[in-house]
Each structure stands twice: as C-alpha cells, then as structure tokens.
Design a protein around this motif. Structure first.
Motif, mmCIF file in Angstrom:
data_model
loop_
_atom_site.group_PDB
_atom_site.id
_atom_site.type_symbol
_atom_site.label_atom_id
_atom_site.label_comp_id
_atom_site.label_asym_id
_atom_site.label_seq_id
_atom_site.Cartn_x
_atom_site.Cartn_y
_atom_site.Cartn_z
ATOM 1 N N PHE A 209 0.775 -1.221 -0.019
ATOM 2 C CA PHE A 209 0.063 0.151 -0.091
ATOM 3 C C PHE A 209 1.032 1.060 0.037
ATOM 4 O O PHE A 209 0.667 2.118 -0.640
ATOM 5 C CB PHE A 209 -0.980 0.084 1.201
ATOM 6 N N GLY A 210 1.905 1.133 1.015
ATOM 7 C CA GLY A 210 2.852 2.419 0.641
ATOM 8 C C GLY A 210 3.343 2.658 -0.373
ATOM 9 O O GLY A 210 3.467 3.797 -1.004
ATOM 10 N N GLU A 211 3.976 1.471 -1.168
ATOM 11 C CA GLU A 211 4.472 1.593 -2.579
ATOM 12 C C GLU A 211 3.531 2.239 -3.653
ATOM 13 O O GLU A 211 3.872 3.390 -4.157
ATOM 14 C CB GLU A 211 4.996 0.446 -3.185
ATOM 15 N N LYS A 212 2.224 1.803 -3.366
ATOM 16 C CA LYS A 212 1.017 2.630 -4.395
ATOM 17 C C LYS A 212 0.924 3.863 -4.039
ATOM 18 O O LYS A 212 0.717 4.844 -4.709
ATOM 19 C CB LYS A 212 -0.170 1.727 -4.165
ATOM 20 N N LEU A 213 0.923 4.264 -2.632
ATOM 21 C CA LEU A 213 0.553 5.819 -2.268
ATOM 22 C C LEU A 213 1.784 6.588 -2.681
ATOM 23 O O LEU A 213 1.562 7.827 -3.080
ATOM 24 C CB LEU A 213 0.767 5.739 -0.731
ATOM 25 N N ALA A 214 3.149 6.020 -2.643
ATOM 26 C CA ALA A 214 3.941 6.784 -3.236
ATOM 27 C C ALA A 214 3.986 6.972 -4.707
ATOM 28 O O ALA A 214 3.954 8.312 -5.367
ATOM 29 C CB ALA A 214 5.458 6.218 -2.830
ATOM 30 N N ASP A 216 1.137 7.116 -6.382
ATOM 31 C CA ASP A 216 -0.010 8.041 -6.720
ATOM 32 C C ASP A 216 0.195 9.581 -6.331
ATOM 33 O O ASP A 216 -0.140 10.274 -7.154
ATOM 34 C CB ASP A 216 -1.193 7.745 -5.433
ATOM 35 N N HIS A 217 1.380 9.552 -5.411
ATOM 36 C CA HIS A 217 1.951 10.971 -5.146
ATOM 37 C C HIS A 217 2.640 11.574 -6.496
ATOM 38 O O HIS A 217 2.575 12.617 -6.532
ATOM 39 C CB HIS A 217 2.686 11.111 -3.777
#
Ligand code: HEM
Length: 421
Positions: A209-214, A216-217
């Motif tokens: 999830f953290g990787e996807k959040l990065a 997405d940013h």
C-alpha cells in the motif's frame, strides 16, 4: 542492591519461578503483569527465560541503566533482527531490514533524517489548529449519544485522521489501512489475525500500500508529508517508492496503536479514579500532567528487543552472540527508585520529572520520532473530553486485546453526560 541468584547452565534464571516466562501471552490477559515485573526487577538485572513458541529463549533486561545501555549501543545490540521477540521468516525479514526500525547507524540516521523534519516542533505548531479541529470533530460525533465504544469511536479517530491525513492517504482507504495495521500489530489476537503468518502477510500488504501511495503522489502531486519525503534531497538522491514504503509502515504502526491505547488507558483510569478526573476538570492546566502520568503508568509498548552482535560480559552475565535482549520498558515506570508511590495513578506529579524518568518512548537512536506529535494528540483529545464529558462510567467490562507487545483494549463501552457550561 540487586542480588544475583543461582546461575543455570551459565545463564541466570529466576529460581523462585524457574519455569515461568513473563512474556507468555496468558500473563497479559489483563494488561501488562506489573507486579511480576516489579518482583523480577527487585531480584535481577538480567534474567534468562524460555520463549513461548520458539526454541531458545531471551534475556529480560529490567534495570533502567541496563535498558539505556542496550538501546543506546547498537554496535553491541543490533536492531537488524527486529524489535519484536519473534524471529521473522527470512523473506519477510529481508524486506523489513530495509525499513527504519530494523536499521543500525549510520544508515539508520541517514534514513531517519528524511522524515525528521515533519515531526519537529515547528512543523507540529503549523498543524496544531487543524489537529484541534479534528479533536473537536471526534467528540462532536459522539457527544449527543451518551455512550460509545470508546476505542473505535474516539481513541483511534484522532491518530487515524491526523497520521493518515498527514501522509496523504485518501479517506476512503482509512479503514483498510486501519484494518491491516491491526492485523500486523496484533497478530497474536485471533480477532485480528488467524495466525502469525496472517500478521506477516499484513506487513507485506501495508508495504505494498505504501508503494502505491508513493506512486499515486508522483502521478497526482499533492501537499502531504509523503510528497515532502519523496522530494527530499539527500546528498543528491531521493527516496524510491519501496524505501518510502518502509517508512510508511513504520509510521502507521508506530503512531496509531500506541496513541489509541494510551488514550483508552487514560479514560479507563479516570473511570477508576474519578477524583483524578475531577482534578483535571477543575484545572484544565493539568492536561500535560495527566498525559505524562498515563504515559508512565500505562506505557503501551511492553518491550523492545535487541540482538547481541558478539559474545560479551554484560550486567553480570555472559551474553552470547545472537542472544535476544528484551528491554522491559515499563520496569522503570513503576520503580520506587524514580517515583514516589509508583503504583499510584496521580496526575499531580511533575510532568517534567516524569518524562525524564520513564522510557515509554524508548531511548537511543530509535527514540520515538513521533513523540511531540503523540503528546499533542493526547493533550488535545484529553482536554476536549474533560471539557465536554462528565460522569464517565463503564457500561461493560472492557476487553483487552491479546498481545505481549502492545498493552491496550479492543473494546471499551463507556457512558457519559454532556458537561454543561
Ligand atoms: C503514545 C504514543 C507513542 C508511543 C508510546 C511510542 C513509542 C515508541 C517507542 C518505544 C519507539 C522505539 C522503538 C525502538 O526503539 O525500536 C518508537 C519509535 C517510533 N515511533 Fe513512536 N510512539 C508513539 C507515537 C508515535 C507517533 C504518533 C508516531 C508517528 C506518527 C510514531 C512513530 C514512530 C516511528 C517511525 C518510530 C521508529 C523510529 C526509529 O526507528 O528511528 N510514534 N515509538
């Protein structure tokens, strides 16, 4: 003066209860077994105990000076194998070793400096008004009901809104992130995880999830701490998505459960000791005192593990390379060496003295990065509750979650009256 009981096979065990193990899950059903810790502290510096589920054992570290030495000397006591007692499967360990909490200096310091700026007092002051609004909204949502399930409806709400908001998580993902955080942090409780493997799987989910959040940013730039971290220039280089993901997991795990549990314990103690709540209501200036006292009295992180990097003599014992040293953080909190009547919950204690003496936020290079953020959230929600809720009472007996690492409640239904005027 601490006596050194008989040593068995070169390792001192507790001869009064030679087969007892403090960290057995069964000992934590009503929270941290503080009397047993006090007994062990009076008799030992280090004591060797068997692990509940794994082969081998670990040293309990009970004296504050020894806790400080272990936490502040990573060359002798490394973080590379996790702050948790359990050993991770090799594939999970390899990934975790890329995250802050598993690193040793100097690499640890280089990574930590990429997030430090977001937690400095100046950065915090800039978000104080927003957090105050959030605290007000949390109490607005329950105040007219006269009762609530305090853990979900109040204690968890402010850290969730503040930390997820800060990191730029979208509100529709809040519940998902909260659920995987519970599973990975409380993997010993069947309500959150079917088994330990489910906990390890949840660590991986959080990481992804953290990787996807990065990403997405990067695709949709927005104002958030994640954006700041991704743009931070560290000697000409910035964080990759996977490096950021390690931070993300540390921040959601480090910030959520701890703050939620501390808030729930505070209300529980106010219900047990209404005179203490009355003191706070009469003098709102005692809010800092109340928060420091609960951080001392009910420290929620039970222990921190480190691993010996070589054979050595330490605290009167022969410690072998690879031995686990488990620092019992609540031990100094209830020691008469540092506090008068340490088992009394007393919000009039000097908060500066209290925070200097306890080790609730750890010590050394890994000392909690979110300490100021935590104190601010705890003070805001405590002040809001004291100003608006009175006659606090338990509607049902609260339920502890099953963990020997985090001390807290999963359910606590309380009743209250609206405070007028
Ligand atoms: C009452 C609240 C809190 C308590 C009791 C607490 C406790 C701790 C402790 C004991 C450690 C040391 C871990 C170690 O040495 O291995 C730690 C580290 C950490 N905490 Fe907290 N914490 C709290 C709130 C927060 C908040 C609000 C955040 C962030 C939003 C946070 C983020 C972190 C992170 C990222 C680390 C790892 C630091 C490092 O490895 O360098 N914590 N915390």
């Amino acid at each position: 003066m601490i006596g050194f009981p008989q040593s068995v096979q070169g390792r001192t065990r507790d001869m009064q209860c030679p087969h007892a193990t403090l960290l057995n899950l069964a000992n934590f059903e009503q929270g941290t077994p503080r009397q047993e810790i006090a007994r062990l502290r009076k008799n030992h510096r280090l004591v060797w105990q068997e692990d509940e589920y794994e082969r081998g054992g670990h040293w309990l570290v009970l004296q504050r000076n020894d806790i400080d030495t272990v936490l502040k000397t990573p060359a002798d006591f490394t973080n590379n194998f996790s702050p948790l007692l359990e050993d991770f499967p090799p594939d999970v360990l390899a990934i975790q070793q890329e995250s802050l909490t598993f690193m040793d200096p100097p690499r640890h310091g280089e990574y930590r400096s990429m997030a430090d700026f977001a937690f400095r007092p100046k950065a915090l002051r800039a978000r104080a008004d927003l957090m105050q609004q959030m605290a007000t909204q949390v109490i607005d949502a329950v105040i007219d009901k006269g009762e609530c399930e305090f853990v979900e409806e109040v204690a968890m709400q402010l850290p969730m809104k503040a930390i997820y908001g800060l990191l730029g998580v979208k509100p529709e993902d809040y519940q998902y992130v909260a659920d995987i955080t519970n599973t990975l942090a409380l993997a010993n409780d069947p309500e959150y995880a079917v088994d330990r493997d489910a906990g390890f799987a949840a660590s991986m989910e959080a990481y992804l999830f953290g990787e996807k959040l990065a990403q997405d940013h990067r695709d949709n730039p927005r104002d958030s701490m994640t954006m700041d971290m991704l743009q931070a220039d560290k000697n000409g280089r910035s964080l990759s998505n996977s490096e950021y993901a390690g931070f993300f997991v540390n921040l959601i795990v480090g910030g959520m459960e701890t703050t939620r549990n501390t808030t729930a314990w505070l209300i529980y103690e106010f219900i047990r000791y209404p005179d203490q709540y009355a003191l706070l209501q009469a003098d709102p200036g005692l809010v800092t005192h109340a928060v420091e006292e609960i951080l001392r009295y009910r420290n929620t992180v039970v222990y921190l593990r480190r691993t010996a990097t070589h054979d050595m003599e330490f605290a009167g014992e022969s410690v072998k390379s690879g031995d686990k040293l488990v620092c019992v953080l609540g031990s100094p909190s209830r020691s008469e060496e540092f506090f008068d009547s340490p088992d009394r919950f007393d919000i009039t204690r000097d908060p500066i003295h209290t925070r200097r003496q306890y080790r609730t936020f750890g010590a050394g290079p890994h000392f909690c990065i979110g300490v100021h953020q935590a104190r601010m959230m705890l003070e805001l929600i405590t002040a809001e509750i004291a100003a608006r809720m009175t006659n606090l009472r338990l509607i049902e007996e609260p339920v502890h979650f099953r963990s020997n690492f985090m001390d807290g409640f999963k359910r606590m239904v309380i009743g209250f009256d609206k405070r007028e005027g």
